[in-house]
Design a protein around this motif. Structure first.
Motif, short mmCIF file in Angstrom:
data_model
loop_
_atom_site.label_atom_id
_atom_site.label_comp_id
_atom_site.label_asym_id
_atom_site.label_seq_id
_atom_site.Cartn_x
_atom_site.Cartn_y
_atom_site.Cartn_z
N GLU A 52 0.89 -1.21 0.01
CA GLU A 52 -0.12 -0.01 -0.03
C GLU A 52 0.91 1.16 0.11
OE1 GLU A 52 -3.19 2.22 3.32
OE2 GLU A 52 -3.09 -0.01 2.75
N ALA A 53 1.96 1.25 0.80
CA ALA A 53 2.68 2.35 1.09
C ALA A 53 3.96 2.27 -0.26
CB ALA A 53 3.46 2.41 2.32
N GLN A 54 4.27 1.34 -0.90
CA GLN A 54 5.06 1.09 -2.16
C GLN A 54 6.20 1.54 -1.32
OE1 GLN A 54 3.70 3.19 -5.45
NE2 GLN A 54 2.08 2.02 -5.83
N ARG A 55 6.61 0.78 -0.15
CA ARG A 55 8.09 1.11 0.34
C ARG A 55 8.48 -0.35 1.08
NH1 ARG A 55 9.46 5.18 5.07
NH2 ARG A 55 11.61 5.03 4.89
N GLN A 56 9.76 -0.58 1.01
CA GLN A 56 10.37 -1.58 1.83
C GLN A 56 11.48 -0.98 2.65
OE1 GLN A 56 12.78 -4.37 -0.56
NE2 GLN A 56 11.85 -6.20 0.74
N VAL A 57 11.71 -1.34 3.80
CA VAL A 57 12.77 -1.21 4.90
C VAL A 57 13.55 -2.34 5.35
CG1 VAL A 57 13.07 -0.03 7.07
CG2 VAL A 57 11.06 0.93 5.55
N TRP A 58 14.82 -2.04 5.26
CA TRP A 58 15.61 -2.83 5.81
C TRP A 58 16.14 -2.84 7.15
CZ3 TRP A 58 18.23 -6.62 2.32
CH2 TRP A 58 17.66 -6.94 1.04
N GLY A 59 16.43 -3.87 7.96
CA GLY A 59 16.64 -3.80 9.43
C GLY A 59 18.32 -3.76 9.31
N THR A 60 18.96 -3.65 10.50
CA THR A 60 20.37 -3.99 10.48
C THR A 60 20.56 -5.35 10.58
OG1 THR A 60 20.17 -1.84 12.05
CG2 THR A 60 22.33 -3.24 12.02
N PRO A 61 21.69 -5.80 9.87
CA PRO A 61 22.22 -7.33 10.06
C PRO A 61 22.48 -7.67 11.33
CG PRO A 61 23.39 -6.23 8.17
CD PRO A 61 22.61 -4.93 9.04
N THR A 62 21.89 -9.01 11.60
CA THR A 62 22.21 -9.51 13.15
C THR A 62 23.02 -10.66 12.75
OG1 THR A 62 20.02 -8.73 13.73
CG2 THR A 62 21.02 -10.44 15.10
N ALA A 63 24.10 -10.80 13.49
CA ALA A 63 24.98 -11.98 13.17
C ALA A 63 24.60 -13.28 14.42
CB ALA A 63 26.52 -11.58 13.72
N LEU A 64 24.51 -14.39 13.69
CA LEU A 64 24.22 -15.73 14.34
C LEU A 64 25.69 -16.54 14.49
CD1 LEU A 64 22.44 -17.63 16.07
CD2 LEU A 64 22.18 -18.58 13.57
N SER A 65 26.11 -16.74 15.51
CA SER A 65 27.17 -17.63 15.77
C SER A 65 27.10 -18.73 16.61
CB SER A 65 28.65 -16.54 16.27
OG SER A 65 28.43 -16.16 17.30
N LEU A 66 27.74 -19.65 16.86
CA LEU A 66 27.47 -20.85 17.71
C LEU A 66 28.64 -20.69 18.92
CD1 LEU A 66 27.66 -23.92 15.22
CD2 LEU A 66 25.49 -22.67 16.04
N ARG A 67 28.05 -21.06 19.89
CA ARG A 67 29.05 -20.84 21.18
C ARG A 67 29.71 -22.19 21.12
NH1 ARG A 67 26.63 -17.80 26.13
NH2 ARG A 67 28.61 -18.45 26.94
N GLY A 68 30.87 -22.49 21.51
CA GLY A 68 31.52 -23.57 21.61
C GLY A 68 31.37 -24.08 22.81
N ASP A 69 30.92 -23.59 23.83
CA ASP A 69 30.93 -24.15 25.23
C ASP A 69 29.70 -25.01 25.60
OD1 ASP A 69 29.23 -22.03 25.51
OD2 ASP A 69 30.63 -21.03 27.12
#
Length: 104
Positions: A52-69
């Motif tokens: 309806e607004a003919q608009r797209q907004v992107w968020g800030t990238p979020t990093a996913l990493s695995l915990r070794g412990d």
């Protein structure tokens, strides 16, 4: 206005239709991953669009990493329920209830 949510993983649009481990809440746009694997590591970005607004907004990238412990810390098994005591619906209508659990 109706919003549409798209998730980008390392600059590639996620195809959630073929992935039974990933789910996007239609109410919030949140992305949920079950049984995180090493190949899930990377950057996730949410893109919200409104036709309806003919608009797209992107968020800030979020990093996913695995915990070794293997320690989950604040994400130890926890179930939270936030439903109203009563939900009303007209006969023949549809009702959607969502339920999620976090934990190791």
């Amino acid at each position: 206005p109706a919003l549409s949510y798209t998730w980008i993983f390392n600059n590639t649009t996620l195809d959630l239709g073929e992935d039974s481990r990933r789910f996007v809440s239609q109410a919030t746009g949140n992305l949920y991953l079950a049984k995180v694997e090493p190949w899930d590591v990377g950057n996730y970005t949410c893109a919200v669009s409104s036709a309806e607004a003919q608009r797209q907004v992107w968020g800030t990238p979020t990093a996913l990493s695995l915990r070794g412990d293997g320690v989950m810390g604040e994400y130890e098994p926890k179930i939270e329920v936030h439903f109203p005591e009563t939900t009303y619906a007209a006969k023949g209508s549809s009702v959607r209830l969502e339920c999620f659990a976090l934990g190791k």
